[in-house]
Design an enzyme around this catalytic site. Structure first.
Site, PDB file in Angstrom:
ATOM      1  N   ARG A 608       0.623  -1.246   0.109  1.00 50.41           N
ATOM      2  CA  ARG A 608       0.006   0.066  -0.110  1.00 50.41           C
ATOM      3  C   ARG A 608       0.895   1.467   0.135  1.00 50.41           C
ATOM      4  NH1 ARG A 608      -4.972   0.886   3.425  1.00 50.41           N
ATOM      5  NH2 ARG A 608      -3.934   0.258   5.444  1.00 50.41           N
ATOM      6  N   ASP A 609       2.170   1.162   0.388  1.00 51.47           N
ATOM      7  CA  ASP A 609       3.076   2.473   0.216  1.00 51.47           C
ATOM      8  C   ASP A 609       4.103   2.357  -0.339  1.00 51.47           C
ATOM      9  OD1 ASP A 609       3.002   5.165   0.800  1.00 51.47           O
ATOM     10  OD2 ASP A 609       3.843   4.816   2.849  1.00 51.47           O
ATOM     11  N   ILE A 610       4.387   1.512  -1.480  1.00 49.72           N
ATOM     12  CA  ILE A 610       5.636   1.681  -2.143  1.00 49.72           C
ATOM     13  C   ILE A 610       5.942   3.034  -2.748  1.00 49.72           C
ATOM     14  CG2 ILE A 610       6.799   0.676  -4.358  1.00 49.72           C
ATOM     15  CD1 ILE A 610       6.372  -1.221  -2.009  1.00 49.72           C
TER      16      ILE A 610
END
Length: 818
Positions: A608-610
């Site tokens: 979700r937060d690459i």
């Protein structure tokens, strides 16, 4: 020619005493905006000279109707895009200069229709591809200059240009060898070729070119001996054969009565230093023989300002740099130099004065002989006394330690600083840079591009170094720190080398090449200690410290400790210089890590937060995915998750941002943005090269439509990158950022594409689209009854950190903590 001109000339001899404009010269006026279409309404205009302005856009199509135009110069402006094909319709052109702009793409074949063209100057742009065969039709060509571009292929055959008088090909991207047909260009007076790739190239046969005045074959990988016929080129003024693999003795050139410069630095020449060079008293003749292997007993013991003999001879003692240096009295542990400036004290360090005016081929040493420098280089058609080798900033500087950056030393080819009589051991080198020549305003003074290489102890540490880009603007300091530099013979050398890239005449001719403000060389060893008790205590403390570090390291490696604050302090990434093979490896490593998360792990999850700051690099620059605080575990019975949106603007997939619709394809989208940042060296949200483009991804789509994806590649890589891999990475990034999740590949397919096992155009994206996802697509990506979402975080992405933690290793391994 004058830098400034503001004139319009009219001819009033037309029938009926009608006056018509024949020439428009607006040089050095800092004109802004775009080229006016209305100039096409001047039916008798012959000359348009708009050199040294700040004009943008491109050349208007309407200008193609100017049937009388003979001279067109937009030299030093901010024009961009491809070279317009319709320029080929202005067949009256005799002179065309597009030098020092931002033109990109190929040279259009249509230029081959300019049958009257005598001068074609394409220097210092971003042109690429092969030169079109149609250029062979320019049979009246007298001057051709192609330097500082990114062309491919070999230097074309030259026999079609039999009238050629000046040929310049510096760092153009073209490969050797120099065509044998050059020997038929009997009118040639200026031949300047440098930075050719190719091994063991031969010296071309130039014996017939008796009109030659300037012969420069520099960094061309030429082997063998200097041919004897050089002594018969009676008109020769400037001979530069630097940085080749030439050997043997120097032929007798004493009969060249017009010779002014002889640069033979950086070869393997041997035998005797010619007597006529040693006894030469002509102050107008500059000779550089540095970095060669002449017999020691033939090298004079003095240092002559017009004869540079630095490292010019072979000897059993490699630490001996020049005969005129005195023996070392004591060993020192540090050297600090204020390059080009006076003696200054910064804190506890005193930077020695370096105020010698310099010269084109010069060796200068300090009063104590503990340090000095060797400098080589000049520019054609400009007298040496007009070139300043020390530059001074006349504006108000506000940076810290301003006295170090007020002055700087410049060289037009090669500049070596050395420290000697040093204690052996490991040293830290600090190189202080600031761009104090170019400006940062809407003026042609801001359009210069400086590029040079940095060598420390003979090792190329940085290639295509650009001070302005590295420092984030002009008049800003950039300190390059190089640690663990090994000194084994008491000598430490730092060399700055101009390799033909960048502009050469912005804002003035000669404003290019290496520029260095200050240098610090400092031993990493502690000062000598006295007494056994102190030694034992120091040893015990060191052992205890090492043991503590080992324990802490093991605990940190296993995930028992996690100091996020330390990582964030480190980010402010010291800045890594990452070459292309490492970027490719980093991208593949990240892709493998995500494939493991999505498809291989027992606990499958969506990260979700690459983003850039969540990819850490260890000491070997191996990428590791970190920060799983936002990760969601896979719910096997569901193809997607409806969730509150959390992530980072600029990396989040559109279906996730707008509707909270979360699948593995959200990570794929984020990876696509990150891959684009890796290949370009730019930040997605901070890179807006065009007013009509919102972000880097938007610009990539525009260039995709124009067929110019190669323009996205980080210019700091120069030509040193695998173009096939770079284009592949960009194509994959665009595929991953498709607006439709169903059309994005899964990460294992991304890995196969990046490694070349799957062709992108052959990829058949095979996904199991659920009924819910079908409904999502059918409704145009809109779910009924959904509420708006708040962001958990709105982090602004920055460059990757150079540390490691509880993270995902690219070889499909994930730490227990994760």
């Amino acid at each position: 020619m004058p830098v400034y001109n503001n004139s319009i000339n009219c001819n009033c001899s037309f029938p009926g005493n009608v006056c018509h404009v024949e020439s428009l010269r607006l040089k050095g006026q800092d004109l802004d905006g775009v080229l006016p279409r209305s100039l096409a309404k001047l039916p008798y205009i012959k000359i348009i000279d708009l050199a040294r302005n700040y004009l943008s856009g491109t050349i208007p199509r309407e200008w193609a109707s100017m049937t009388t135009l003979e001279y067109l110069s937009v030299f030093v402006n901010n024009l961009s895009g491809g070279i317009p094909t319709y320029l080929g319709n202005i067949t009256s052109l005799v002179y065309l200069s597009l030098e020092s702009n931002m033109f990109s793409g190929i040279v259009p074949p249509e230029l081959g229709k300019l049958e009257n063209l005598a001068t074609l100057i394409l220097n210092a742009n971003n042109l690429s591809g092969k030169l079109p065969m149609e250029l062979n039709n320019l049979s009246n060509l007298k001057e051709l200059r192609l330097s500082s571009n990114n062309f491919t292929g070999k230097i074309p055959s030259l026999e079609s240009w039999s009238q050629l008088e000046e040929l310049e090909i510096h760092a153009s991207g073209l490969e050797g060898p120099i065509p044998e047909s050059v020997s038929f260009l009997s009118n040639l007076t200026e031949l300047r070729i440098s930075d050719l790739s190719g091994e063991g190239l031969k010296f071309p046969n130039l014996s017939r070119l008796t009109n030659m005045k300037t012969l420069m074959l520099r960094s061309c990988n030429i082997t063998g001996k200097i041919p004897d016929y050089i002594s018969n080129l009676s008109n020769l003024k400037h001979l530069d054969l630097s940085f080749n693999n030439l050997n043997g003795e120097i032929p007798d050139l004493s009969g060249l009565k017009s010779i002014e410069k002889i640069y033979l630095t950086g070869n393997s020449l041997n035998g005797s230093v010619p007597t006529w060079m040693i006894t030469n008293k002509d102050v107008d003749l500059s000779i550089d023989l540095s970095y060669n292997n002449f017999r020691e007993n033939t090298v004079p013991s003095g240092c002559d300002r017009s004869l540079n003999l630095y490292r010019s001879y072979s000897t059993g003692n490699n630490s001996e740099l020049a005969k005129c240096l005195r023996p070392c009295i004591q060993n020192i542990s540090s050297v600090h130099i204020n390059c080009g400036g006076p003696r200054v004290t910064i804190g506890k360090k005193t930077y020695e004065a370096d105020e010698d005016p310099g010269g084109p081929a010069i060796f200068v040493r300090s009063n104590e002989d503990y340090w000095g420098y060797s400098s080589t280089g000049s520019i054609w058609k400009v007298k040496d006394n007009l070139i300043k080798h020390v530059t001074t900033n006349l504006t108000l500087l506000t940076m810290k330690d301003v006295k170090l950056y007020t002055n700087a030393r410049k060289s037009l080819l090669s500049l070596t600083y050395f420290g000697r009589c040093l204690q052996n051991g490991k040293y830290t080198v600090k190189l202080h840079f600031a761009e104090i020549v170019f400006r940062d305003n809407r003026s042609y003074h801001s359009l210069g591009r400086r590029s040079f290489d940095i060598y420390v102890q003979g090792i190329n540490q940085v290639k295509n170094f650009d001070i302005k880009n590295e420092a984030g603007g002009v008049d800003k300091p950039r300190i390059k720190i190089i640690k663990n530099v090994c000194v084994t013979n008491g000598t430490l050398e730092i060399r700055f080398h101009y390799a033909g890239k960048g502009t050469t005449a912005t804002p003035q001719k000669g404003d290019f090449g290496p520029l260095i403000s200050a240098i610090s060389m400092e031993s990493e060893s502690k000062a000598p200690t006295h007494g056994k008790i102190f030694a034992y205590a120091a040893g015990a403390m060191a052992a205890l410290l090492c043991l503590s570090l080992i324990v802490l390291g093991i605990a940190w490696k296993r995930g028992y400790i996690w100091d996020k604050n330390s990582r964030e302090k480190e980010q402010y990434n010291y800045k890594l210089e990452i070459e292309w093979p490492t970027r490719q490896r980093i991208c593949v490593g990240i892709a493998k890590g995500l494939a493991f998360l999505h498809e291989e792990s027992v606990l499958r999850m969506v990260h979700r937060d690459i983003k850039a700051t969540n990819i850490l690099l260890d000491d070997d620059l191996t990428p590791k995915i970190s920060d799983f605080g936002l990760a969601r575990l896979d719910e096997e019975e569901n193809t997607h998750i409806m969730t509150r949106v959390a992530g980072t603007i600029g990396y989040m997939a559109p279906e996730y941002v707008l509707y909270g619709y979360l699948t593995y394809k959200a990570d794929v989208y984020s990876f696509g943005v990150l891959a684009l940042e890796i290949v370009t060296g730019k930040n997605n949200m901070k890179y807006t090269p065009h007013d009509d483009c919102f972000c880097l991804l938007d610009w990539a789509v525009v260039l995709k439509k124009k067929g110019r994806l190669i323009d996205l590649v980080d210019p700091r890589l120069g030509s040193e990158f695998n173009k096939k891999e770079a284009l592949r990475m960009i194509e994959i990034a665009l595929l991953c950022t498709n607006e439709s999740p169903a059309l994005r590949p899964i990460m294992s397919e991304v890995v196969n594409m990046l490694e070349g096992r799957t062709k992108i155009e052959e990829l058949n994206v095979n996904v199991n689209t659920s009924e819910e996802e079908n409904r999502f697509q059918a409704l145009g990506g809109k779910f009924e009854g959904m509420q708006s979402h708040e962001f958990d975080r709105t982090d602004i992405p920055i460059n990757p950190a150079s540390s490691s933690s509880n993270d995902l290793y690219p070889n499909s391994q994930i730490s227990q903590k994760s």
